[in-house]
Design a protein around this motif. Sequence first.
Motif, PDB file in Angstrom:
ATOM      1  N   GLY A  98       0.796  -1.220   0.000  1.00 20.26           N
ATOM      2  CA  GLY A  98       0.000   0.000   0.000  1.00 20.26           C
ATOM      3  C   GLY A  98       0.821   1.258   0.000  1.00 20.26           C
ATOM      4  O   GLY A  98       0.305   2.344   0.281  1.00 20.26           O
ATOM      5  N   THR A 177      -8.297  -6.207   4.514  1.00 19.97           N
ATOM      6  CA  THR A 177      -8.743  -5.351   3.419  1.00 19.97           C
ATOM      7  C   THR A 177     -10.225  -5.030   3.604  1.00 19.97           C
ATOM      8  O   THR A 177     -10.949  -5.758   4.297  1.00 19.97           O
ATOM      9  CB  THR A 177      -8.542  -6.035   2.049  1.00 19.97           C
ATOM     10  OG1 THR A 177      -9.207  -7.297   2.041  1.00 19.97           O
ATOM     11  CG2 THR A 177      -7.069  -6.210   1.726  1.00 19.97           C
ATOM     12  N   ALA A 180     -12.880  -0.212  -0.922  1.00 20.39           N
ATOM     13  CA  ALA A 180     -12.351   1.149  -0.985  1.00 20.39           C
ATOM     14  C   ALA A 180     -13.482   2.140  -1.205  1.00 20.39           C
ATOM     15  O   ALA A 180     -14.467   1.835  -1.887  1.00 20.39           O
ATOM     16  CB  ALA A 180     -11.332   1.257  -2.121  1.00 20.39           C
ATOM     17  N   PRO A 203      -6.189   4.890  -2.935  1.00 14.08           N
ATOM     18  CA  PRO A 203      -6.252   3.606  -3.623  1.00 14.08           C
ATOM     19  C   PRO A 203      -6.037   3.780  -5.119  1.00 14.08           C
ATOM     20  O   PRO A 203      -6.351   4.815  -5.703  1.00 14.08           O
ATOM     21  CB  PRO A 203      -7.661   3.093  -3.320  1.00 14.08           C
ATOM     22  CG  PRO A 203      -8.096   3.849  -2.108  1.00 14.08           C
ATOM     23  CD  PRO A 203      -7.433   5.179  -2.196  1.00 14.08           C
ATOM     24  N   GLU A 210      -8.942  -1.709  -0.229  1.00  9.83           N
ATOM     25  CA  GLU A 210      -7.865  -0.959   0.398  1.00  9.83           C
ATOM     26  C   GLU A 210      -7.419  -1.695   1.654  1.00  9.83           C
ATOM     27  O   GLU A 210      -8.193  -2.435   2.277  1.00  9.83           O
ATOM     28  CB  GLU A 210      -8.305   0.458   0.748  1.00  9.83           C
ATOM     29  CG  GLU A 210      -9.376   0.557   1.819  1.00  9.83           C
ATOM     30  CD  GLU A 210      -9.706   2.004   2.177  1.00  9.83           C
ATOM     31  OE1 GLU A 210      -9.133   2.907   1.551  1.00  9.83           O
ATOM     32  OE2 GLU A 210     -10.525   2.200   3.090  1.00  9.83           O
TER      33      GLU A 210
END
Length: 687
Positions: A98, A177, A180, A203, A210
């Motif tokens: 990330g 996760t 997003a 993202p 995300e």
Amino acid sequence: MDAPPPGTAHVKPEFLLPISTAAVLHDDDAAEGATGLLRGTGVRGEREEDALDRDGGAAPARTKRTKAQKRAQSGANKGWRFGKVVDGVDLCFHVAAGEGCNLGEQCRNNHDVRAYLAAKPLDIAFPRTEDVQHLPLPGAMDVDIDLYAARPPVCPVFEETGECRFGFQCRFMGAHTRPAPPAPSPADVPFSTDDSAADKDRPEPGLHLELVKDADKLARTMLTNAEANRVSPHTLKLLRTKKPGQEDDVAMPAAATSATEPEGLPPASPAAAETISESTAVTTDADALIDQRTAGAAPPDAVDGRVRFREKNRLDWAGKTYLAPLTTVGNLPFRRLCVSYGADITCGEMGLATSFLSGSKEEWSLVRRHPSERTFGVQLAGSKVASVVAAAEALAGELGDGVDFVDLNCGCPIDLVFKTGSGSALLDNPNRLGKLVRGMSRALGAVPVTVKLRAGVKDGRNTAHKLMPRLGPEFGAGGLTLHGRSRQQRYTKLADWAYIKECVDAVRAREADEDLPRVPIFGGGDAFSAAGYWDCVAASAVDGVMVARGALIKPWIFTEIKEHREWDISARERLEGVRRYAEYGLTHFGTDTAGVNSARRYLCEALSFQYRYVPIGILETLPARINDRAPASRGRDELGGRDWVRISEMFLGPAPAAWSFTPKHRSNAYESQGQEDRGERGQSLRW
């Protein structure tokens, strides 16, 4: 019924099976003698019989073995080649975590997260013990996936630290996760001349996931669960280029700044230390330099900053349990498992001094330490004084307080080590041994040096009783461990605890005569039960017993020792230990595809020893003996390499199609290609 052959465990008659099955032999001598590829050498190991005959002399000339003869002696895994398993589509590690990649277009790795996720294998479910205890051996992934539908996904790394460093590459990605948020329209984005920071956390366009972090857990666990003794790639690069000490961030002190020795020995100069640090082989000049450093002739620029023997950190090991350093199988996850069962002292796997100095990433990974390891040591092997002292300097500089002692291996019996003058070969070279211990003691500052040795090299020619009284007062060793067998003997006979007592008495007598500090002495050999452990301590006057094979077969032996009882451990409790080992393996090796299969490899190695355990509930006599093998009996299944892989699949998902496992000891190897259907065995797990 006929009497069982010698070496057979005495199982109660009601548990014996009438069907005679051929016993699988497990030759510890062969497994230890044929070591496979020694890290970084590319040279294959040899059998002990090729070097010494039964009488201790040189082995007779041997003709080239036929293929049939080679197959007959293939009880140990000599190859130990485990190909690295990676994803079909790669992904930049920084992007997977990330983060933005600092190299940008110069990075040769893939930055397309969507393409990576499209080709990535399905996530793995990491179950609880109660979820899998009744499953058939084929493994968790062969059963109805609805078993896990009601449970949230679990990533061991995320659960422990609050963050998974593998991000989108994690095989348990669903645990950290979330969907997003929709991308803002251009009208909603405020004008900025520099929005690189915002872009870094935003993202990827079109990516509907995300990564998340648990800030509270990160704050709580950063100091308590982070592995210590990590060495930076920059340091390893400097070691490989032979430039230690030339950069501020590479702490390889000269012997003058961490000088340590018995009283009366001179410190070493920075110039001398640099000469040693840059040498990976002993020359005449290097030997002369070490002689000068240890014989009393200090160089003109010597600095009087040494730590004397009486000022070294003292090792208070009396009454504590000690897990022996175990090559290959004594990795951090296994040590962590043993600590959870009660091990007080742990030591990393044997590392070669020359490999440390060459900046080997694999060698430096052996010094990693988990915070749960309360007393932790590193073991060095080598025969060249210059390289061993330089490696000790490097360890002192890089690890600092991250190591409690450094152990010199003087007991390894395998040919590849012995023929270089290392390991048990040092037992026949006390002058070189003295130089090694003195040089290491000086380089390590206040950190004590310990020595692990065997009774001698050849049967009937024990030398430890002469060496051990000298190791402390003359050479500067702060702790001693004696394995009660000779190098030639290996594991063919029981350890000689009477001789261990003779050696302990010799050391204590000299300490009393010269009013010397008391050094801890541990014995070793055949510890397999609480009763046997404490009997050996009482009979030999040692401070404790170093446990090796006993811990491999039953890691819970440390609980037995501390509680003075034999633990009739249940199958469920044993399975929980397997689950914990898998969890510790994932947090150490990683939760990406490569890390999962490294964890699988070492879990299978551990299972190849643990399956030799005979449940004490079916034994006719107690305590159990380490060399006894179980006959065919109820309450215990004969498992092989294929079954161990199936057990690993309960926690680590299906093994890759190209992955294979061959254990150290003779057993049916598992290969997923060309094998019969995994569902052929449906019995419940009873091992």
